[in-house]
Write an enzyme that holds these catalytic residues in place. Structure first.
Site, PDB file in Angstrom:
ATOM      1  N   TYR A  53       0.836  -1.199   0.000  1.00  0.00           N
ATOM      2  CA  TYR A  53       0.000   0.000   0.000  1.00  0.00           C
ATOM      3  C   TYR A  53       0.875   1.255   0.000  1.00  0.00           C
ATOM      4  CZ  TYR A  53      -3.513  -3.486   1.398  1.00  0.00           C
ATOM      5  OH  TYR A  53      -4.309  -4.604   1.470  1.00  0.00           O
ATOM      6  N   HIS A 115       0.717 -11.900   0.729  1.00  0.00           N
ATOM      7  CA  HIS A 115      -0.391 -11.107   0.158  1.00  0.00           C
ATOM      8  C   HIS A 115      -1.218 -11.888  -0.866  1.00  0.00           C
ATOM      9  CE1 HIS A 115      -1.420  -6.573  -0.302  1.00  0.00           C
ATOM     10  NE2 HIS A 115      -2.483  -7.297  -0.529  1.00  0.00           N
TER      11      HIS A 115
HETATM   12  P1  NAP Z   1     -13.889  -1.169   1.497  1.00  0.00           P
HETATM   13  O1  NAP Z   1     -13.457  -1.177   2.896  1.00  0.00           O
HETATM   14  O2  NAP Z   1     -14.968  -2.089   1.065  1.00  0.00           O
HETATM   15  O3  NAP Z   1     -14.341   0.305   1.080  1.00  0.00           O
HETATM   16  C1  NAP Z   1     -13.573   1.450   1.357  1.00  0.00           C
HETATM   17  C2  NAP Z   1     -14.280   2.645   0.731  1.00  0.00           C
HETATM   18  O4  NAP Z   1     -15.574   2.798   1.320  1.00  0.00           O
HETATM   19  C3  NAP Z   1     -13.566   3.961   0.954  1.00  0.00           C
HETATM   20  O5  NAP Z   1     -13.752   4.731  -0.201  1.00  0.00           O
HETATM   21  C4  NAP Z   1     -14.295   4.597   2.135  1.00  0.00           C
HETATM   22  O6  NAP Z   1     -14.294   6.013   2.046  1.00  0.00           O
HETATM   23  C5  NAP Z   1     -15.690   4.076   1.915  1.00  0.00           C
HETATM   24  N1  NAP Z   1     -16.415   3.885   3.183  1.00  0.00           N
HETATM   25  C6  NAP Z   1     -15.960   3.336   4.323  1.00  0.00           C
HETATM   26  N2  NAP Z   1     -16.924   3.284   5.249  1.00  0.00           N
HETATM   27  C7  NAP Z   1     -18.035   3.828   4.673  1.00  0.00           C
HETATM   28  C8  NAP Z   1     -19.342   4.060   5.128  1.00  0.00           C
HETATM   29  N3  NAP Z   1     -19.737   3.727   6.357  1.00  0.00           N
HETATM   30  N4  NAP Z   1     -20.227   4.649   4.274  1.00  0.00           N
HETATM   31  C9  NAP Z   1     -19.853   4.998   3.007  1.00  0.00           C
HETATM   32  N5  NAP Z   1     -18.610   4.792   2.521  1.00  0.00           N
HETATM   33  C10 NAP Z   1     -17.708   4.204   3.352  1.00  0.00           C
HETATM   34  O7  NAP Z   1     -12.673  -1.417   0.493  1.00  0.00           O
HETATM   35  P2  NAP Z   1     -11.125  -1.730   0.615  1.00  0.00           P
HETATM   36  O8  NAP Z   1     -10.380  -0.573   1.112  1.00  0.00           O
HETATM   37  O9  NAP Z   1     -10.738  -2.317  -0.704  1.00  0.00           O
HETATM   38  O10 NAP Z   1     -11.032  -2.951   1.653  1.00  0.00           O
HETATM   39  C11 NAP Z   1     -10.790  -2.773   3.030  1.00  0.00           C
HETATM   40  C12 NAP Z   1      -9.373  -3.131   3.410  1.00  0.00           C
HETATM   41  O11 NAP Z   1      -9.103  -4.496   3.116  1.00  0.00           O
HETATM   42  C13 NAP Z   1      -8.282  -2.396   2.604  1.00  0.00           C
HETATM   43  O12 NAP Z   1      -8.164  -1.054   2.984  1.00  0.00           O
HETATM   44  C14 NAP Z   1      -7.096  -3.257   2.889  1.00  0.00           C
HETATM   45  O13 NAP Z   1      -6.587  -3.002   4.192  1.00  0.00           O
HETATM   46  C15 NAP Z   1      -7.717  -4.651   2.793  1.00  0.00           C
HETATM   47  N6  NAP Z   1      -7.605  -5.244   1.437  1.00  0.00           N
HETATM   48  C16 NAP Z   1      -6.834  -6.361   1.293  1.00  0.00           C
HETATM   49  C17 NAP Z   1      -6.679  -6.938   0.038  1.00  0.00           C
HETATM   50  C18 NAP Z   1      -5.819  -8.160  -0.111  1.00  0.00           C
HETATM   51  O14 NAP Z   1      -5.485  -8.508  -1.249  1.00  0.00           O
HETATM   52  N7  NAP Z   1      -5.477  -8.827   0.968  1.00  0.00           N
HETATM   53  C19 NAP Z   1      -7.315  -6.389  -1.086  1.00  0.00           C
HETATM   54  C20 NAP Z   1      -8.135  -5.278  -0.895  1.00  0.00           C
HETATM   55  C21 NAP Z   1      -8.283  -4.728   0.368  1.00  0.00           C
HETATM   56  P3  NAP Z   1     -13.385   6.990   2.964  1.00  0.00           P
HETATM   57  O15 NAP Z   1     -12.015   6.412   2.991  1.00  0.00           O
HETATM   58  O16 NAP Z   1     -13.493   8.284   2.253  1.00  0.00           O
HETATM   59  O17 NAP Z   1     -13.989   7.053   4.328  1.00  0.00           O
END
Ligand code: NAP
Length: 281
Positions: A53, A115
């Site tokens: 990241y 990962h």
């Molecule tokens: P997510 O958590 O599904 O969505 C994040 C997005 O949703 C951001 O734009 C955030 O906006 C918004 N958001 C958060 N809470 C909200 C709410 N209550 N209402 C409306 N919008 C909201 O997506 P993600 O970041 O892909 O997944 C979460 C975490 O999983 C990642 O950050 C990472 O740590 C991990 N991940 C791991 C992998 C892997 O390959 N292992 C892949 C993808 C993700 P704001 O930031 O503007 O608040």
């Protein structure tokens, strides 16, 4: 905060904070540090990050927040980080972990994951994980984006059975893993760490989620998160920088979906009826 048990018995909170896309842009750094501090002060004790990241930038955000937060001790936070498959050879893992530890400003990482599976033989990565664990640089290790075939290969390697989690894409619109990956994790008593539980915001706009949001007096994404939080043996890590989003995500812990809510959700987002390739973001 509800918890799930790792195979060794340690209890880990079911709701954490994701950090993908943090640390990308310098002008956002302070805002992101403030968001992580806010989340920790509101009771979030699990943070997910990765060397990938922002090329370590997200780990710097997390490290700065932990250092800066007056009311939170490092030991109270369960930190997850991940090594890239391109660094997954023995020396690469050791080096990547040292760099992550430096950027996080800590002496150990709680859970260190591969990962996603790459070209390096899994045994080599596992051997490095074991060295890191015995030297105290990591407390636990596990995998991410492993389908059943890769999980079986990993578990057959020497030391693979000591893993504690598989982090996978899991939300209402990505239920294929319920067919095989989640049952296999359950067989080994490892929690699933559900990433992108809000489908990066794309679940907003679903009719059934809007209807249930109205019924519960919440937002539709809170319903989507409450659904993930209601799954057994699942930890989830929504990413949020907006403080209102952080509050809403914590608020989702209080939403109880009843049998009728779940029936409606299953109609719009049906569980799998057979195997499918593992989805990744
Ligand atoms: P997510 O958590 O599904 O969505 C994040 C997005 O949703 C951001 O734009 C955030 O906006 C918004 N958001 C958060 N809470 C909200 C709410 N209550 N209402 C409306 N919008 C909201 O997506 P993600 O970041 O892909 O997944 C979460 C975490 O999983 C990642 O950050 C990472 O740590 C991990 N991940 C791991 C992998 C892997 O390959 N292992 C892949 C993808 C993700 P704001 O930031 O503007 O608040």
């Amino acid at each position: 905060m509800r918890t799930v048990k790792l195979p060794g018995g340690e209890e880990v909170p079911i709701l954490g904070l994701g950090t993908w896309m943090m640390g990308e842009v310098e002008p956002q750094f302070e805002l992101e540090v403030a968001a992580v501090c806010y989340a920790m002060e509101r009771g979030i004790q699990l943070i997910d990050t990765a060397e990938m990241y922002a090329n370590g930038g997200a780990e710097k955000v997390v490290g700065t927040a932990i250092k800066r937060s007056s009311s939170v001790k490092r030991e109270d936070i369960f930190i997850i980080s991940k090594v890239l498959p391109s660094n997954a050879h023995f020396q690469g893992v050791i080096q990547s972990c040292d760099h992550s530890i430096d950027r996080l400003g800590v002496t150990f990482i709680d859970l260190y994951l591969l990962h996603w599976p790459g070209l390096v033989p899994l045994q080599e990565t596992l051997d490095a994980f074991e060295v890191l664990r015995s030297s105290g640089k990591i407390r636990y290790f596990g995998v991410s984006n492993f389908d059943v075939r890769n999980m079986v290969k990993w578990l057959k390697c020497k030391g693979g059975g000591a893993s504690v989690a598989n982090q996978i894409l899991y939300n209402l619109s990505r239920r294929g893993v319920e067919w095989d990956v989640i049952p296999l994790c359950n067989d080994y008593s490892f929690p699933v760490i559900a990433y992108s539980p809000l489908e990066q915001g794309r679940l907003h706009g679903s009719l059934v989620l809007s209807q249930l949001a109205e019924k519960h007096g919440t937002t539709s994404l809170q319903i989507a998160l409450a659904w993930v939080l209601s799954q057994k043996n699942v930890i989830t890590i929504p990413k949020a920088v907006n403080l209102q989003h952080i509050d809403q995500n914590i608020g989702a812990l209080k939403i109880t979906l009843d049998a009728e809510d779940n029936r409606l959700l299953d109609l719009s987002f049906p569980p799998p009826s057979g195997p499918s390739p593992l989805e990744m973001l």
